[in-house]
Design an enzyme around this catalytic site. Structure first.
Site, PDB file in Angstrom:
ATOM      1  N   TYR A 207     142.601  87.518  27.708  1.00 15.48           N
ATOM      2  CA  TYR A 207     141.493  86.658  28.114  1.00 15.48           C
ATOM      3  C   TYR A 207     141.354  86.718  29.635  1.00 15.48           C
ATOM      4  CZ  TYR A 207     143.239  85.023  23.625  1.00 15.48           C
ATOM      5  OH  TYR A 207     143.718  84.978  22.341  1.00 15.48           O
TER       6      TYR A 207
ATOM      7  N   HIS B 125     149.118  81.785  25.094  1.00 15.49           N
ATOM      8  CA  HIS B 125     149.531  81.233  23.801  1.00 15.49           C
ATOM      9  C   HIS B 125     150.585  82.119  23.141  1.00 15.49           C
ATOM     10  CE1 HIS B 125     147.260  84.241  21.436  1.00 15.49           C
ATOM     11  NE2 HIS B 125     146.264  84.085  22.319  1.00 15.49           N
TER      12      HIS B 125
ATOM     13  N   HIS C   8     148.629  74.951  11.607  1.00 13.98           N
ATOM     14  CA  HIS C   8     149.896  75.140  12.311  1.00 13.98           C
ATOM     15  C   HIS C   8     150.958  74.447  11.464  1.00 13.98           C
ATOM     16  CE1 HIS C   8     147.325  75.610  16.142  1.00 13.98           C
ATOM     17  NE2 HIS C   8     147.665  76.790  15.681  1.00 13.98           N
TER      18      HIS C   8
ATOM     19  N   ASP D 225     137.119  82.650  15.383  1.00 12.16           N
ATOM     20  CA  ASP D 225     138.417  82.193  14.879  1.00 12.16           C
ATOM     21  C   ASP D 225     138.109  81.107  13.863  1.00 12.16           C
ATOM     22  OD1 ASP D 225     140.890  80.977  14.438  1.00 12.16           O
ATOM     23  OD2 ASP D 225     141.543  81.203  16.515  1.00 12.16           O
TER      24      ASP D 225
ATOM     25  N   HIS E 163     152.318  81.667  14.393  1.00 16.72           N
ATOM     26  CA  HIS E 163     152.674  80.326  13.918  1.00 16.72           C
ATOM     27  C   HIS E 163     152.620  80.333  12.395  1.00 16.72           C
ATOM     28  CE1 HIS E 163     148.464  79.379  12.862  1.00 16.72           C
ATOM     29  NE2 HIS E 163     148.113  79.885  14.031  1.00 16.72           N
TER      30      HIS E 163
ATOM     31  N   GLU F  93     148.722  87.121  16.142  1.00 20.94           N
ATOM     32  CA  GLU F  93     147.460  86.939  16.845  1.00 20.94           C
ATOM     33  C   GLU F  93     147.559  87.095  18.364  1.00 20.94           C
ATOM     34  OE1 GLU F  93     146.090  82.824  17.118  1.00 20.94           O
ATOM     35  OE2 GLU F  93     147.713  82.233  15.770  1.00 20.94           O
TER      36      GLU F  93
ATOM     37  N   ASP G 128     130.360  52.157   9.730  1.00 20.12           N
ATOM     38  CA  ASP G 128     130.768  52.134   8.327  1.00 20.12           C
ATOM     39  C   ASP G 128     130.737  53.519   7.697  1.00 20.12           C
ATOM     40  OD1 ASP G 128     128.066  52.372   8.449  1.00 20.12           O
ATOM     41  OD2 ASP G 128     127.614  50.859   6.936  1.00 20.12           O
TER      42      ASP G 128
ATOM     43  N   ARG H  95     140.760  88.436  20.798  1.00 23.49           N
ATOM     44  CA  ARG H  95     141.910  88.067  19.971  1.00 23.49           C
ATOM     45  C   ARG H  95     141.721  88.714  18.608  1.00 23.49           C
ATOM     46  NH1 ARG H  95     142.066  83.135  20.969  1.00 23.49           N
ATOM     47  NH2 ARG H  95     140.996  82.090  19.228  1.00 23.49           N
TER      48      ARG H  95
ATOM     49  N   HIS I  71     140.524  77.347  22.844  1.00 22.50           N
ATOM     50  CA  HIS I  71     140.088  76.446  21.785  1.00 22.50           C
ATOM     51  C   HIS I  71     138.653  75.997  22.048  1.00 22.50           C
ATOM     52  CE1 HIS I  71     144.454  75.294  20.444  1.00 22.50           C
ATOM     53  NE2 HIS I  71     144.089  76.493  20.054  1.00 22.50           N
TER      54      HIS I  71
ATOM     55  N   ASP J 166     143.609  81.437   8.480  1.00 21.16           N
ATOM     56  CA  ASP J 166     143.411  81.349   9.932  1.00 21.16           C
ATOM     57  C   ASP J 166     143.234  82.777  10.437  1.00 21.16           C
ATOM     58  OD1 ASP J 166     143.376  80.815  12.625  1.00 21.16           O
ATOM     59  OD2 ASP J 166     145.443  80.125  12.753  1.00 21.16           O
TER      60      ASP J 166
ATOM     61  N   GLU K 236     143.535  88.313  14.887  1.00 19.59           N
ATOM     62  CA  GLU K 236     144.496  87.453  14.180  1.00 19.59           C
ATOM     63  C   GLU K 236     144.467  87.753  12.693  1.00 19.59           C
ATOM     64  OE1 GLU K 236     145.580  82.695  13.763  1.00 19.59           O
ATOM     65  OE2 GLU K 236     143.591  83.311  14.456  1.00 19.59           O
TER      66      GLU K 236
END
Length: 496
Positions: free
Chosen positions: A443, A404, A415, A311, A408, A439, A87, A461, A294, A323, A463
């Site tokens: 890696y 990647h 996104h 990130d 975006h 970005e 619940d 990265r 991710h 972002d 971004e």
């Protein structure tokens, strides 16, 4: 969460229509209790608000959508709550298509539905939502899902009509609209499957079942208004504050076995203070976890000598989000090999910045960054061919270390505009007012035997969020340090 406790002698509440697990309720419903609880309340004076800034934005979007679908009824649900367990629900967030057409953000009412009814000269908008019950009912004290005693006061029809500048009706009146098959109906797919199911076979009859409303709204959202850009900037500014909180808190993160969660929690605190929530699950990826694109488990240690890839983005109350990614040396200083990788990624980002302007094809931004990634990969001896050969469509070997895309769109979704057709998005022409990310990254997985051992386990990265101007782009996150020297000085000043 608390529940009302009663004695065994008391009669308990019957299950309420809005309550998922009504059997757990022990709210008394004896006649004496009901009479007692429904009396003795002060009158409330309702002061109607001025229309919020988003109301004019929403009206403009409705007009643009109306022009595309003359004669069709357009149904846009906000969506129901989403169950987390038994619940309890996840924090509610209305569907972006609903938000952009109503201006209702973090305070939107679950299960609401916007209907654009066709008229001779366009559409008439009506917002259906569940109005609060009066004190002469049992809802306000007995319904744990929507009752005022449980979740607080909800707005009246008049309040929302004034706030959003749109006609309002009670949700109970929606049935007659959904059962009316006299005109073609278009319904968005992202909001509420139950509403779409109610509409049945005649929904989207003019479009072969395609969610043309979602598609059209995605394409209308590609270019942001000045108000929307300002909302993204607010989200970016709050995100910068969150990054600075994290840097100040790095010693606490280093001291904990799951330091990544200390980082995540620190940022989340800022998101709740300055905004509505985080715009997406924070990636606090330390060490080799930075190579997992991710990584949101965030259960690893934060150690000196490693990098941490953060990130994260704050979502403000209008539901627009930032972002941003920065890769930070946990000790405060990059090692020589970390610096080499970082500066290659920064070079790729700067190359993307250099080509981004109105008139180019959106995917050219990615291509510019990839030229740098391919060239550096070849110079470091990682490729079995030249950079030029690797850049050929049939090769793309350099993409092993950056699978990647570089950019975006960004807005109500992290996104944003995902339902737009390819001709409008990846193959579309960049226009002034578009907001998107830049970005690139590199890696090197810890078990990647195709790279020297010194590179393994390094992920970087960088971004930023940008808005397209008349002759280029403006970096909305430009105040967040980007270069090696800037990042090291930034960290030193915050940890002093």
């Amino acid at each position: 969460m608390s529940e009302t406790q009663t004695t065994a002698a008391e009669t308990t509440a019957e299950p309420q229509a809005g309550e998922r697990n009504a059997g757990r309720s022990t709210t008394p419903l004896s006649s004496r209790f009901v009479e007692h609880v429904q009396q003795g309340w002060a009158d409330r004076e309702e002061v109607l608000p001025e229309p919020r800034a988003a109301a004019a934005e929403a009206a403009a979007r409705r007009a643009a959508l109306s022009a595309k679908h003359a004669g069709a009824r357009i149904v846009v649900p906000a969506g129901p709550r989403k169950q987390r367990s038994n619940d309890t629900d996840y924090p509610y967030r209305a569907a972006p298509d609903f938000a952009i057409l109503t201006g209702w953000g973090a305070d939107a009412e679950p299960d609401s539905v916007l209907v654009l009814e066709p008229t001779d000269d366009g559409h008439e908008a009506t917002l259906y939502f569940r109005q609060p019950a009066g004190r002469d009912t049992t809802e306000f004290f007995a319904d744990a899902e929507i009752g005022e005693f449980w979740i607080g006061a909800r707005p009246s029809l008049a309040h929302v009509a004034a706030d959003l500048g749109v006609a309002t009706k009670d949700l109970a009146d929606l049935d007659a609209v959904l059962d009316d098959a006299s005109v073609p109906v278009l319904v968005t797919s992202e909001g509420d499957p139950e509403v779409a199911g109610r509409l049945g076979e005649y929904a989207n009859a003019s479009a072969d079942g395609i969610d043309v409303v979602g598609r059209d709204l995605a394409e209308l959202r590609l270019v942001k208004s000045a108000w929307e850009i300002a909302e993204v900037q607010r989200a970016v500014d709050a995100t910068k504050a969150g990054f600075e909180d994290v840097i100040r808190d790095l010693d606490a993160a280093r001291a904990h076995a799951r330091g990544e969660r200390v980082v995540e929690g620190t940022f989340h605190r800022r998101a709740r203070i300055d905004g509505n929530a985080v715009g997406y699950d924070t990636i606090a990826a330390s060490g080799a976890h930075a190579c997992i694109l991710h990584w949101t488990r965030n259960d690893g240690a934060v150690r000196d000598g490693d990098l941490i890839l953060l990130d994260a983005g704050v979502e403000v109350d209008s539901l627009y989000t930032a972002d941003i990614t920065r890769t930070l040396p946990i000790s405060g200083t990059f090692t020589p090999v970390q610096r080499k990788v970082y500066e290659a990624v920064l070079e790729a980002a700067d190359a993307a910045f250099a080509v981004a302007r109105p008139g180019i094809v959106f995917k050219e931004i990615h291509a510019a960054a990839m030229e740098v990634i391919a060239r550096r990969s070849a110079e470091w001896g990682l490729l079995p061919m030249s950079a030029e050969e690797s850049l050929e469509p049939e090769n793309q070997l350099h993409r092993r270390w950056m699978v990647h895309g570089t950019s975006h769109h960004l807005g109500l979704d992290v996104h944003d505009c995902a339902q737009a057709r390819r001709d409008f998005y990846h193959d579309g022409i960049v226009e002034e007012g578009m907001v998107f990310t830049i970005e690139p990254g590199l890696y090197f997985q810890p078990d990647d035997l195709t790279v020297p051992e010194e590179l393994r386990g390094i992920g970087v990265r960088i971004e930023d969020d940008v808005v397209v101007t008349a002759d280029g782009v403006r970096n909305l996150s430009g105040s967040i340090p980007r270069t090696v020297d800037e990042v090291e000085a930034w960290m030193a000043s915050l940890r002093a």
